[in-house]
Design a protein around this motif. Sequence first.
Motif, short mmCIF file in Angstrom:
data_model
loop_
_atom_site.label_atom_id
_atom_site.label_comp_id
_atom_site.label_asym_id
_atom_site.label_seq_id
_atom_site.Cartn_x
_atom_site.Cartn_y
_atom_site.Cartn_z
N TYR A 15 21.63 60.78 63.89
CA TYR A 15 22.47 60.46 65.05
C TYR A 15 22.63 61.66 66.00
CZ TYR A 15 26.10 58.28 67.83
OH TYR A 15 26.81 57.74 68.89
N ASN A 16 22.25 62.84 65.57
CA ASN A 16 22.51 64.05 66.32
C ASN A 16 21.95 64.05 67.75
OD1 ASN A 16 22.27 67.42 66.43
ND2 ASN A 16 24.06 66.53 65.37
N PRO A 17 20.75 63.55 68.01
CA PRO A 17 20.28 63.52 69.40
C PRO A 17 21.15 62.66 70.31
CG PRO A 17 18.45 63.18 67.90
CD PRO A 17 19.71 63.11 67.08
N VAL A 18 21.73 61.61 69.76
CA VAL A 18 22.65 60.76 70.53
C VAL A 18 23.95 61.52 70.78
CG1 VAL A 18 23.92 58.57 70.59
CG2 VAL A 18 21.63 58.66 69.58
N LYS A 19 24.46 62.15 69.74
CA LYS A 19 25.70 62.94 69.84
C LYS A 19 25.60 63.98 70.95
CE LYS A 19 28.29 66.39 67.31
NZ LYS A 19 28.33 67.22 66.13
N HIS A 20 24.44 64.57 71.11
CA HIS A 20 24.25 65.61 72.12
C HIS A 20 23.81 65.06 73.48
CE1 HIS A 20 25.02 69.15 69.68
NE2 HIS A 20 24.43 68.50 68.69
N GLY A 21 23.77 63.73 73.61
CA GLY A 21 23.47 63.12 74.89
C GLY A 21 22.02 63.19 75.31
N LEU A 22 21.13 63.40 74.35
CA LEU A 22 19.70 63.51 74.67
C LEU A 22 19.02 62.14 74.75
CD1 LEU A 22 19.00 66.52 72.31
CD2 LEU A 22 19.16 66.58 74.82
N VAL A 23 19.54 61.16 74.03
CA VAL A 23 19.01 59.79 74.01
C VAL A 23 20.18 58.83 73.81
CG1 VAL A 23 16.68 60.39 73.18
CG2 VAL A 23 18.51 59.94 71.53
N SER A 24 19.92 57.55 74.01
CA SER A 24 21.00 56.57 73.80
C SER A 24 21.00 55.99 72.39
CB SER A 24 20.92 55.46 74.85
OG SER A 24 19.69 54.80 74.78
N ILE A 25 19.85 55.98 71.72
CA ILE A 25 19.77 55.55 70.32
C ILE A 25 18.81 56.50 69.58
CG2 ILE A 25 20.33 53.11 70.71
CD1 ILE A 25 17.31 52.51 70.50
N PRO A 26 19.00 56.69 68.28
CA PRO A 26 18.19 57.65 67.53
C PRO A 26 16.68 57.42 67.63
CG PRO A 26 20.07 57.03 66.23
CD PRO A 26 20.07 56.12 67.44
N GLY A 27 16.26 56.18 67.70
CA GLY A 27 14.82 55.89 67.73
C GLY A 27 14.11 56.40 68.97
N GLU A 28 14.85 56.78 69.99
CA GLU A 28 14.25 57.32 71.21
C GLU A 28 13.88 58.80 71.09
OE1 GLU A 28 17.32 56.50 74.06
OE2 GLU A 28 16.62 54.45 74.40
N TRP A 29 14.43 59.49 70.10
CA TRP A 29 14.18 60.93 69.97
C TRP A 29 12.90 61.16 69.18
CZ3 TRP A 29 15.47 64.74 72.75
CH2 TRP A 29 15.26 66.05 72.31
N PRO A 30 11.92 61.89 69.75
CA PRO A 30 10.62 62.03 69.09
C PRO A 30 10.58 63.02 67.93
CG PRO A 30 10.63 63.25 71.15
CD PRO A 30 11.94 62.51 71.08
N HIS A 31 11.49 63.96 67.86
CA HIS A 31 11.40 65.04 66.86
C HIS A 31 12.40 64.81 65.74
CE1 HIS A 31 8.90 66.71 69.90
NE2 HIS A 31 9.90 66.86 70.73
N SER A 32 12.21 63.71 65.05
CA SER A 32 13.15 63.28 64.02
C SER A 32 12.42 62.50 62.94
CB SER A 32 14.22 62.40 64.67
OG SER A 32 15.00 61.75 63.71
N SER A 33 12.98 62.50 61.76
CA SER A 33 12.43 61.70 60.66
C SER A 33 12.93 60.26 60.70
CB SER A 33 12.80 62.34 59.32
OG SER A 33 14.20 62.49 59.20
N PHE A 34 13.66 59.89 61.73
CA PHE A 34 14.27 58.57 61.82
C PHE A 34 13.23 57.44 61.67
CE2 PHE A 34 16.11 54.99 64.33
CZ PHE A 34 17.20 54.73 63.51
N ALA A 35 12.10 57.54 62.35
CA ALA A 35 11.07 56.48 62.29
C ALA A 35 10.58 56.28 60.85
CB ALA A 35 9.91 56.81 63.21
N ARG A 36 10.46 57.36 60.11
CA ARG A 36 10.01 57.25 58.70
C ARG A 36 11.05 56.48 57.88
NH1 ARG A 36 10.52 60.55 54.13
NH2 ARG A 36 11.44 62.23 55.34
N PHE A 37 12.32 56.70 58.16
CA PHE A 37 13.36 56.00 57.42
C PHE A 37 13.48 54.54 57.84
CE2 PHE A 37 14.29 60.27 56.18
CZ PHE A 37 14.76 60.13 54.88
N ILE A 38 13.12 54.23 59.08
CA ILE A 38 13.03 52.82 59.48
C ILE A 38 11.91 52.15 58.69
CG2 ILE A 38 12.35 51.25 61.34
CD1 ILE A 38 13.81 53.06 63.29
N ALA A 39 10.75 52.83 58.62
CA ALA A 39 9.61 52.28 57.88
C ALA A 39 9.94 52.08 56.40
CB ALA A 39 8.40 53.20 58.04
N LEU A 40 10.78 52.93 55.85
CA LEU A 40 11.19 52.79 54.46
C LEU A 40 12.26 51.71 54.25
CD1 LEU A 40 11.49 56.57 53.48
CD2 LEU A 40 9.76 54.94 52.67
#
Length: 168
Positions: A126-151
């Motif tokens: 959630y950190n990129p959203v917290k810092h106002g860089l994106v509106s949802i975590p999946g928009e941030w490219p430098h994160s393991s979020f996509a891997r956890f969606i796939a899991l």
Amino acid sequence: MRDYRRLYIPGGMYFFTLVSYRRKPIFADSIRVDQLRRSFREVKAKRPFDLLAAVVLPDHLHCLWRLPEGDVDFSTRWQMVKADFSRHVPEKTRKNGAKTVWQPRFYDHCIRDENDFHKHLDYIHYNPVKHGLVSIPGEWPHSSFARFIALGWYSSGWGDVAPPDEHE
């Protein structure tokens, strides 16, 4: 001088925060994020650990590591990551020869249980959203979020509202 105490648990799982020197946006460039990934691979080849989750923002990063059974030395691994990355970054050098890339210390937290793990995993993603860089975590490219969606750990729309129990 502060008395920094670290909790070293053999084979432990840890949450870390590292910050760039004077919060300079050294990771605003994807090339630098790629170099950080290479530095992680270099260190992992010499001193193995599991990088479970991570997010890299312009001026800091958060990640979760698990150390090998019986191993407690995350400090040396971070020194190696920071040194390897710094060698490849053309930043100013101070009088003592150190580059001005990283703040000298880092924050660590030993993960206590499964609930603590999930709380920190949510915090990372959630950190990129917290810092106002994106509106949802999946928009941030430098994160393991996509891997956890796939899991199947998160849905693609997770994070449109702040998760509960943020720790900072």
